[in-house]
Design a protein around this motif. Structure first.
Motif, short mmCIF file in Angstrom:
data_model
loop_
_atom_site.label_atom_id
_atom_site.label_comp_id
_atom_site.label_asym_id
_atom_site.label_seq_id
_atom_site.Cartn_x
_atom_site.Cartn_y
_atom_site.Cartn_z
N ALA A 23 64.28 48.54 48.51
CA ALA A 23 65.46 47.82 48.98
C ALA A 23 66.22 47.18 47.83
CB ALA A 23 65.05 46.76 50.00
N GLU A 24 65.47 46.69 46.83
CA GLU A 24 66.08 46.01 45.68
C GLU A 24 65.49 46.60 44.41
OE1 GLU A 24 65.68 41.80 45.95
OE2 GLU A 24 66.16 41.76 48.09
N PRO A 25 66.14 47.62 43.82
CA PRO A 25 65.60 48.29 42.63
C PRO A 25 65.29 47.30 41.51
CG PRO A 25 67.46 49.52 43.51
CD PRO A 25 67.39 48.23 44.28
N SER A 26 64.21 47.58 40.76
CA SER A 26 63.78 46.69 39.68
C SER A 26 63.49 47.50 38.42
CB SER A 26 62.51 45.92 40.10
OG SER A 26 61.47 46.82 40.46
N ASP A 27 63.66 46.83 37.28
CA ASP A 27 63.47 47.48 35.99
C ASP A 27 62.04 47.23 35.50
OD1 ASP A 27 63.84 48.77 33.60
OD2 ASP A 27 64.85 47.07 32.62
N ASP A 28 61.10 47.91 36.11
CA ASP A 28 59.69 47.79 35.76
C ASP A 28 59.01 49.12 36.12
OD1 ASP A 28 59.01 47.59 38.66
OD2 ASP A 28 59.89 45.60 38.46
N LEU A 29 57.71 49.22 35.85
CA LEU A 29 57.04 50.50 36.02
C LEU A 29 57.06 50.97 37.48
CD1 LEU A 29 53.76 51.53 34.25
CD2 LEU A 29 54.16 52.17 36.61
N LEU A 30 56.67 50.10 38.41
CA LEU A 30 56.69 50.50 39.81
C LEU A 30 58.12 50.77 40.28
CD1 LEU A 30 54.05 48.25 41.64
CD2 LEU A 30 54.01 50.73 41.35
N GLY A 31 59.06 49.95 39.84
CA GLY A 31 60.45 50.19 40.21
C GLY A 31 60.95 51.53 39.71
N GLY A 32 60.54 51.90 38.50
CA GLY A 32 60.92 53.19 37.95
C GLY A 32 60.32 54.35 38.72
N LEU A 33 59.05 54.20 39.14
CA LEU A 33 58.42 55.25 39.93
C LEU A 33 59.07 55.37 41.30
CD1 LEU A 33 54.64 54.66 39.11
CD2 LEU A 33 56.08 56.55 38.31
N VAL A 34 59.44 54.24 41.88
CA VAL A 34 60.16 54.27 43.16
C VAL A 34 61.47 55.03 43.00
CG1 VAL A 34 61.41 52.87 44.85
CG2 VAL A 34 59.11 52.18 44.12
N ALA A 35 62.22 54.69 41.97
CA ALA A 35 63.52 55.33 41.74
C ALA A 35 63.37 56.81 41.42
CB ALA A 35 64.26 54.63 40.60
N GLY A 36 62.26 57.19 40.79
CA GLY A 36 62.04 58.59 40.44
C GLY A 36 61.91 59.50 41.65
N GLY A 37 61.43 58.96 42.75
CA GLY A 37 61.39 59.71 44.00
C GLY A 37 60.31 60.76 44.11
N GLU A 38 59.38 60.83 43.16
CA GLU A 38 58.35 61.87 43.21
C GLU A 38 57.11 61.45 43.99
OE1 GLU A 38 57.76 64.26 39.62
OE2 GLU A 38 59.17 62.92 38.62
N LEU A 39 56.97 60.14 44.26
CA LEU A 39 55.79 59.64 44.96
C LEU A 39 56.22 58.92 46.24
CD1 LEU A 39 53.79 58.13 41.94
CD2 LEU A 39 53.59 60.43 42.92
N ASN A 40 55.41 59.06 47.29
CA ASN A 40 55.69 58.32 48.52
C ASN A 40 55.07 56.92 48.43
OD1 ASN A 40 52.90 58.44 49.32
ND2 ASN A 40 53.26 60.49 50.20
N ASP A 41 55.30 56.11 49.45
CA ASP A 41 54.86 54.71 49.39
C ASP A 41 53.35 54.58 49.28
OD1 ASP A 41 57.52 54.20 49.66
OD2 ASP A 41 57.35 52.91 51.43
N GLU A 42 52.61 55.44 49.98
CA GLU A 42 51.14 55.37 49.92
C GLU A 42 50.65 55.72 48.52
OE1 GLU A 42 48.89 54.38 52.25
OE2 GLU A 42 50.64 53.75 53.39
N GLU A 43 51.24 56.73 47.91
CA GLU A 43 50.86 57.10 46.55
C GLU A 43 51.22 56.00 45.55
OE1 GLU A 43 51.25 61.98 46.71
OE2 GLU A 43 53.06 60.75 46.46
N LEU A 44 52.38 55.40 45.73
CA LEU A 44 52.79 54.32 44.84
C LEU A 44 51.85 53.12 44.96
CD1 LEU A 44 56.62 54.59 45.45
CD2 LEU A 44 55.50 54.85 43.23
N ALA A 45 51.42 52.81 46.17
CA ALA A 45 50.48 51.71 46.36
C ALA A 45 49.14 52.02 45.70
CB ALA A 45 50.29 51.43 47.85
N GLY A 46 48.69 53.27 45.79
CA GLY A 46 47.43 53.65 45.15
C GLY A 46 47.50 53.59 43.64
N VAL A 47 48.62 54.04 43.07
CA VAL A 47 48.82 53.92 41.63
C VAL A 47 48.83 52.46 41.22
CG1 VAL A 47 50.51 54.25 39.78
CG2 VAL A 47 50.00 56.12 41.34
N GLY A 48 49.56 51.65 42.00
CA GLY A 48 49.62 50.22 41.70
C GLY A 48 48.26 49.56 41.76
N LEU A 49 47.45 49.93 42.74
CA LEU A 49 46.09 49.39 42.87
C LEU A 49 45.27 49.67 41.63
CD1 LEU A 49 43.77 48.21 44.73
CD2 LEU A 49 43.31 50.59 45.36
N LEU A 50 45.28 50.91 41.19
CA LEU A 50 44.48 51.30 40.03
C LEU A 50 44.95 50.56 38.77
CD1 LEU A 50 42.43 53.04 38.55
CD2 LEU A 50 44.13 54.88 38.48
N LEU A 51 46.25 50.56 38.53
CA LEU A 51 46.77 49.95 37.30
C LEU A 51 46.63 48.43 37.32
CD1 LEU A 51 49.98 52.08 36.65
CD2 LEU A 51 47.68 52.41 35.74
#
Length: 398
Positions: free
Chosen positions: A205-233
């Motif tokens: 909803a509100e794009p951000s200039d950070d790693l997760l924000g960049g992955l969101v904007a990239g559009g290659e991962l869905n929300d569940e995948e993004l949450a899993g990446v975020g959990l690990l990192l």
């Protein structure tokens, strides 16, 4: 000898705070590859030698998928088959799935990118030292210094609000505790995943200039995948370095000559970080792999389906690879230790961890040249009950 010996099981009990378990060291002195009885009675293998450990970690026929693995010890965390890998939690994936996620993230953790972060790491470190100085000793160095620095850095890098640290640090601690029940661990992981899903939705909803924000904007991962990446990192990004900062400082405080070298000689610091990583090896359970086909390992047949546990802390003390391996010597050149792993699963954030330690250790020791333990060394509580080794608390004064 590689025959099964009744009772040869993996142990995390250390007789001395900075040394791997004596039992595992004795095994390495007999043979680098030994039969091992797993917690579920599976008969697999234990690797204690450096060369064979690297060979396993580099071999494409050894899998890290949780449904194939066996628990080396009786605890909730390492019951791999009961662990459902969240989408995006790529450390528990094999290629090509692992490769897909790794490629998306590699550019975020390059040496060049970490150099760009160093001024901010220095600022965060100095802010924590200022706070310690204002408070005065004694303090718990874990809470005052070792935990906040990597937590702040990984939060800023990922785009996670640091004000939420109590929640993610609490959930991380439950997930990594060897005393947690399966239900407690799952609840903690689900809570953290739920938090990260909400965060991802906010970034959509509100794009951000950070790693997760960049992955969101990239559009290659869905929300569940993004949450899993975020959990690990998020979990790996603060727990590992925090424990190295705490345990490494403890080791230096009990070895004044080594401490003085890190404090007084800038040329030593980079090598000192590598030596502390090797000597202390906070990953004290595994890595664990399972052969997906028959593999010849050092002249021994590892059959498809057999598990292999690497005693990384013991392999990092292998005298055939590291001279005078039982001695902490921050002036020695150290290359190729296994604390960050090896092969395709080698730690993605290793350059970040190195940068944090290169900055934090000497800054702490120079700001407080009289730094010392505030309790007897034997009273410092160790993290033998956690998946990542270190100190629970480190009371210091100056």
């Amino acid at each position: 000898m590689t025959e099964a010996i009744p009772g040869l099981t993996y142990t995390t009990a250390r007789e001395r705070p900075f040394d791997p378990p004596d039992e595992l060291t004795r095994v390495r002195e007999e043979t680098p590859l030994h039969r091992m009885i797993y917690a579920d009675d599976h008969e697999g293998w234990l690797v204690t030698g450096y060369a064979l450990a690297r060979a396993v970690l580099a071999h494409p026929s050894f899998s890290t998928r949780p449904e194939l693995l066996h628990p080396p010890i009786q605890n909730r965390l390492i019951k791999m088959k009961e662990f459902t890998t969240p989408p995006g939690f790529f450390i528990r994936m094999d290629p090509p799935d692992h490769t897909r996620f790794r490629k998306l993230l590699t550019g975020q953790f390059t040496v060049r990118r970490m150099k760009q972060l160093e001024p901010r790491i220095e600022q965060i470190t100095n802010d924590r030292l200022d706070a310690m100085e204002r408070q005065g000793g004694p303090v718990d160095l874990v809470q005052a210094f070792a935990m906040p620095i990597p937590s702040l850095v990984i939060c800023e890098l990922l785009g996670v609000p640091y004000d939420d640290r109590e929640r993610f640090q609490r959930d991380s601690a439950v997930m990594l505790s060897l005393r947690s029940t399966p239900e407690q661990a799952k609840a903690a992981m689900d809570d953290l995943l739920g938090y990260l899903r909400d965060l991802v939705r906010r970034k959509r909803a509100e794009p951000s200039d950070d790693l997760l924000g960049g992955l969101v904007a990239g559009g290659e991962l869905n929300d569940e995948e993004l949450a899993g990446v975020g959990l690990l990192l998020l979990v790996a990004g603060h727990e590992t370095t925090a424990n190295m900062l705490g345990l490494g400082t403890f080791a230096l405080l009990t070895n004044p000559k080594q401490l003085a070298a890190v404090r007084d000689d800038p040329a030593v610091v980079e090598g000192a970080v590598e030596e502390l990583l090797r000597y202390l090896t906070i990953i004290h359970i595994g890595p664990v792999r399972t052969a997906v086909e028959d593999v010849d390992l050092g002249g021994h047949l590892i059959k498809a389906g057999e598990a292999v546990t690497i005693a990384a802390a013991v392999a990092n003390r292998d005298p055939e690879r590291f001279g005078e391996a039982e001695t902490l010597d921050v002036s020695r050149p150290v290359h190729g230790h296994l604390t960050f792993g090896h092969g395709v699963h080698q730690c993605l954030g290793q350059q970040l961890a190195r940068a944090e330690m290169r900055i934090a250790y000497p800054a702490l020791l120079r700001r407080f040249p009289g730094l010392r333990l505030a309790v007897p060394a034997e009273d410092v509580p160790m993290r033998s009950d956690m998946a990542i080794y270190g100190v629970h608390r480190l009371p210091v004064t100056w």
